[in-house]
Design an enzyme around this catalytic site. Structure first.
Site, PDB file in Angstrom:
ATOM      1  N   HIS A 201     -13.507  -4.006   4.074  1.00  0.00           N
ATOM      2  CA  HIS A 201     -13.320  -2.619   4.846  1.00  0.00           C
ATOM      3  C   HIS A 201     -13.834  -1.400   4.671  1.00  0.00           C
ATOM      4  O   HIS A 201     -13.642  -0.372   4.754  1.00  0.00           O
ATOM      5  CB  HIS A 201     -11.435  -2.241   4.901  1.00  0.00           C
ATOM      6  CG  HIS A 201     -10.664  -3.488   5.375  1.00  0.00           C
ATOM      7  ND1 HIS A 201     -10.274  -4.447   4.362  1.00  0.00           N
ATOM      8  CD2 HIS A 201     -10.204  -3.629   6.572  1.00  0.00           C
ATOM      9  CE1 HIS A 201      -9.467  -5.374   5.137  1.00  0.00           C
ATOM     10  NE2 HIS A 201      -9.437  -5.038   6.600  1.00  0.00           N
TER      11      HIS A 201
ATOM     12  N   ARG B 179      -8.569  14.912   5.392  1.00  0.00           N
ATOM     13  CA  ARG B 179      -8.408  15.616   4.132  1.00  0.00           C
ATOM     14  C   ARG B 179      -9.541  15.110   3.070  1.00  0.00           C
ATOM     15  O   ARG B 179      -9.990  15.903   2.506  1.00  0.00           O
ATOM     16  CB  ARG B 179      -6.984  15.245   3.469  1.00  0.00           C
ATOM     17  CG  ARG B 179      -6.610  16.091   2.282  1.00  0.00           C
ATOM     18  CD  ARG B 179      -5.293  15.917   1.788  1.00  0.00           C
ATOM     19  NE  ARG B 179      -4.331  15.825   2.778  1.00  0.00           N
ATOM     20  CZ  ARG B 179      -3.329  14.934   2.887  1.00  0.00           C
ATOM     21  NH1 ARG B 179      -3.179  14.133   1.711  1.00  0.00           N
ATOM     22  NH2 ARG B 179      -2.419  14.765   3.848  1.00  0.00           N
TER      23      ARG B 179
ATOM     24  N   ARG C 157     -13.561   1.991  10.434  1.00  0.00           N
ATOM     25  CA  ARG C 157     -12.289   2.382  10.771  1.00  0.00           C
ATOM     26  C   ARG C 157     -12.036   3.964  10.708  1.00  0.00           C
ATOM     27  O   ARG C 157     -10.887   4.520  10.849  1.00  0.00           O
ATOM     28  CB  ARG C 157     -11.279   1.580  10.054  1.00  0.00           C
ATOM     29  CG  ARG C 157     -11.100   0.016  10.511  1.00  0.00           C
ATOM     30  CD  ARG C 157      -9.893  -0.522   9.790  1.00  0.00           C
ATOM     31  NE  ARG C 157     -10.251  -1.711  10.237  1.00  0.00           N
ATOM     32  CZ  ARG C 157      -9.015  -2.578  10.682  1.00  0.00           C
ATOM     33  NH1 ARG C 157      -8.119  -1.980  10.910  1.00  0.00           N
ATOM     34  NH2 ARG C 157      -9.312  -3.807  10.856  1.00  0.00           N
TER      35      ARG C 157
ATOM     36  N   GLY D 264      -1.441  13.304  -2.199  1.00  0.00           N
ATOM     37  CA  GLY D 264      -0.898  13.102  -0.923  1.00  0.00           C
ATOM     38  C   GLY D 264       0.105  14.500  -0.530  1.00  0.00           C
ATOM     39  O   GLY D 264       0.508  15.299  -1.504  1.00  0.00           O
TER      40      GLY D 264
ATOM     41  N   GLU E 279       7.259   9.745  -0.018  1.00  0.00           N
ATOM     42  CA  GLU E 279       6.020   9.668   0.502  1.00  0.00           C
ATOM     43  C   GLU E 279       6.031   8.135   0.908  1.00  0.00           C
ATOM     44  O   GLU E 279       6.963   7.306   1.097  1.00  0.00           O
ATOM     45  CB  GLU E 279       4.884  10.345  -0.371  1.00  0.00           C
ATOM     46  CG  GLU E 279       5.003   9.778  -1.791  1.00  0.00           C
ATOM     47  CD  GLU E 279       4.277   8.455  -2.127  1.00  0.00           C
ATOM     48  OE1 GLU E 279       2.999   8.444  -1.929  1.00  0.00           O
ATOM     49  OE2 GLU E 279       4.823   7.370  -2.205  1.00  0.00           O
ATOM     50  N   MET E 280       4.809   7.801   1.009  1.00  0.00           N
ATOM     51  CA  MET E 280       4.668   6.368   1.502  1.00  0.00           C
ATOM     52  C   MET E 280       3.738   5.245   0.824  1.00  0.00           C
ATOM     53  O   MET E 280       3.355   4.110   1.394  1.00  0.00           O
ATOM     54  CB  MET E 280       4.611   6.491   3.087  1.00  0.00           C
ATOM     55  CG  MET E 280       5.428   7.081   3.824  1.00  0.00           C
ATOM     56  SD  MET E 280       5.144   7.092   5.831  1.00  0.00           S
ATOM     57  CE  MET E 280       5.481   5.408   6.131  1.00  0.00           C
ATOM     58  N   GLU E 281       3.139   5.636  -0.154  1.00  0.00           N
ATOM     59  CA  GLU E 281       1.906   4.930  -0.571  1.00  0.00           C
ATOM     60  C   GLU E 281       2.106   4.588  -2.413  1.00  0.00           C
ATOM     61  O   GLU E 281       1.479   3.706  -2.863  1.00  0.00           O
ATOM     62  CB  GLU E 281       0.695   5.514  -0.626  1.00  0.00           C
ATOM     63  CG  GLU E 281       0.126   5.433   0.807  1.00  0.00           C
ATOM     64  CD  GLU E 281       0.665   6.576   1.664  1.00  0.00           C
ATOM     65  OE1 GLU E 281       1.138   7.552   0.984  1.00  0.00           O
ATOM     66  OE2 GLU E 281       0.927   6.501   2.859  1.00  0.00           O
TER      67      GLU E 281
ATOM     68  N   SER F 148       5.148  18.959   1.384  1.00  0.00           N
ATOM     69  CA  SER F 148       4.703  19.353   3.025  1.00  0.00           C
ATOM     70  C   SER F 148       5.887  19.736   3.818  1.00  0.00           C
ATOM     71  O   SER F 148       5.774  20.529   4.825  1.00  0.00           O
ATOM     72  CB  SER F 148       3.851  18.502   3.662  1.00  0.00           C
ATOM     73  OG  SER F 148       4.802  17.297   3.664  1.00  0.00           O
ATOM     74  N   ASP F 149       6.917  19.348   3.271  1.00  0.00           N
ATOM     75  CA  ASP F 149       8.423  19.387   4.350  1.00  0.00           C
ATOM     76  C   ASP F 149       9.433  19.133   3.418  1.00  0.00           C
ATOM     77  O   ASP F 149       9.353  18.516   2.284  1.00  0.00           O
ATOM     78  CB  ASP F 149       8.381  18.783   5.538  1.00  0.00           C
ATOM     79  CG  ASP F 149       7.895  17.231   5.303  1.00  0.00           C
ATOM     80  OD1 ASP F 149       6.944  16.800   5.111  1.00  0.00           O
ATOM     81  OD2 ASP F 149       9.145  16.584   5.282  1.00  0.00           O
TER      82      ASP F 149
END
Ligand SMILES: O=P(O)(O)O[C@H]1O[C@H](CO)[C@@H](O)[C@H]1O
Ligand SMILES: O=c1cc[nH]c(=O)[nH]1
Length: 231
Positions: free
Chosen positions: A4, A24, A43, A89, A178-180, A202-203
């Protein structure tokens, strides 16, 4: 070249910053790095290597979610010899006293359960590199940038069916979502390299405030400068 990433071995520095958003990564390269060149467009997961204060450093997007960051971090470590992986992130606050634009370092990362299949149903606790964590705290102190550190949730879903489900994590002291991070920490541990996740809020799930997509792409300078100090 890995599956990848089209870079040649040697094109990527030992220390890499990893935002979820490839734009980013481009912004970080254009704003903070000198003599930067692009090493990946596969990608559109843009990656760059340049220098920061004379030190060689790379930056590359990871995409969203544990499966995506797990692919990129494994290839960066195994195929390109990367030793320090620093996620930069965004995250949603779970706590009233953690506000928009605050910086949170993930000392540990809970997850929806991706590691249960790896560990035959047992719960592995993915944790940050103590070395990178200590350096990041020193850098933030020197810059007089306040940071919080603790447990975060690396969720597998952005839009939860039950919005209020965040409150249980919040009750147990989880700072933000978050997600990672949990995926990154697990892959780094398996390959005996260093990983850290530095997050900017961020929120807020507590107040409903949020930043725009453009702000998420091109702001959060303090977090980036702390991460770059780790090179
Ligand atoms: O801003 P990034 O680094 O992508 O991080 C957060 O933003 C994405 C969701 O909008 C997820 O990837 C989450 O972890
Ligand atoms: O994963 C994320 C990232 C930012 N904000 C959220 O609510 N979730």
């Amino acid at each position: 070249m890995s599956l990848h990433i089209e870079a040649k071995r040697g094109d990527i520095a030992e220390t890499i910053l990893l935002p979820g958003d490839p734009l980013r990564a481009k912004w970080i390269s254009e704003t903070f790095l000198q003599d930067s060149t692009c090493f990946n467009t596969v990608r559109n997961m843009l990656g760059y290597t340049g220098t920061y204060k004379g030190k060689r450093v790379s930056v590359m997007g990871t995409g969203m979610g544990i499966p995506s960051i797990s692919i990129y971090s494994r290839e960066l470590i195994k195929d390109y010899g990367v030793k320090n992986l620093i996620r930069v992130g965004t995250a949603g606050s779970y706590q009233e006293d953690i506000k928009i634009r605050d910086i949170v370092i993930a000392m540990a990362a809970s997850s929806s359960g991706i590691n249960r299949s790896r560990f035959n149903g047992a719960d592995y606790a993915p944790t940050a590199s103590f070395e990178l964590l200590s350096k990041a705290i020193k850098s933030a102190e020197k810059k007089e940038v306040p940071i919080k550190a603790g447990n975060v949730l690396s969720s597998d879903e952005f839009y939860a069916d039950d919005f209020n489900s965040y409150k249980q994590w919040a009750d147990f002291g989880v700072l933000c979502v978050e997600m990672e991070a949990a995926g990154l920490y697990t892959i780094a541990a398996k390959h005996n390299v260093n990983a850290l996740s530095i997050l900017t809020i961020s929120d807020s799930l507590v107040t409903g405030e949020r930043t725009t997509a453009k702000e998420r792409e091109t702001t959060f300078k303090d977090m980036i400068e702390i991460a770059l100090d780790l090179a």
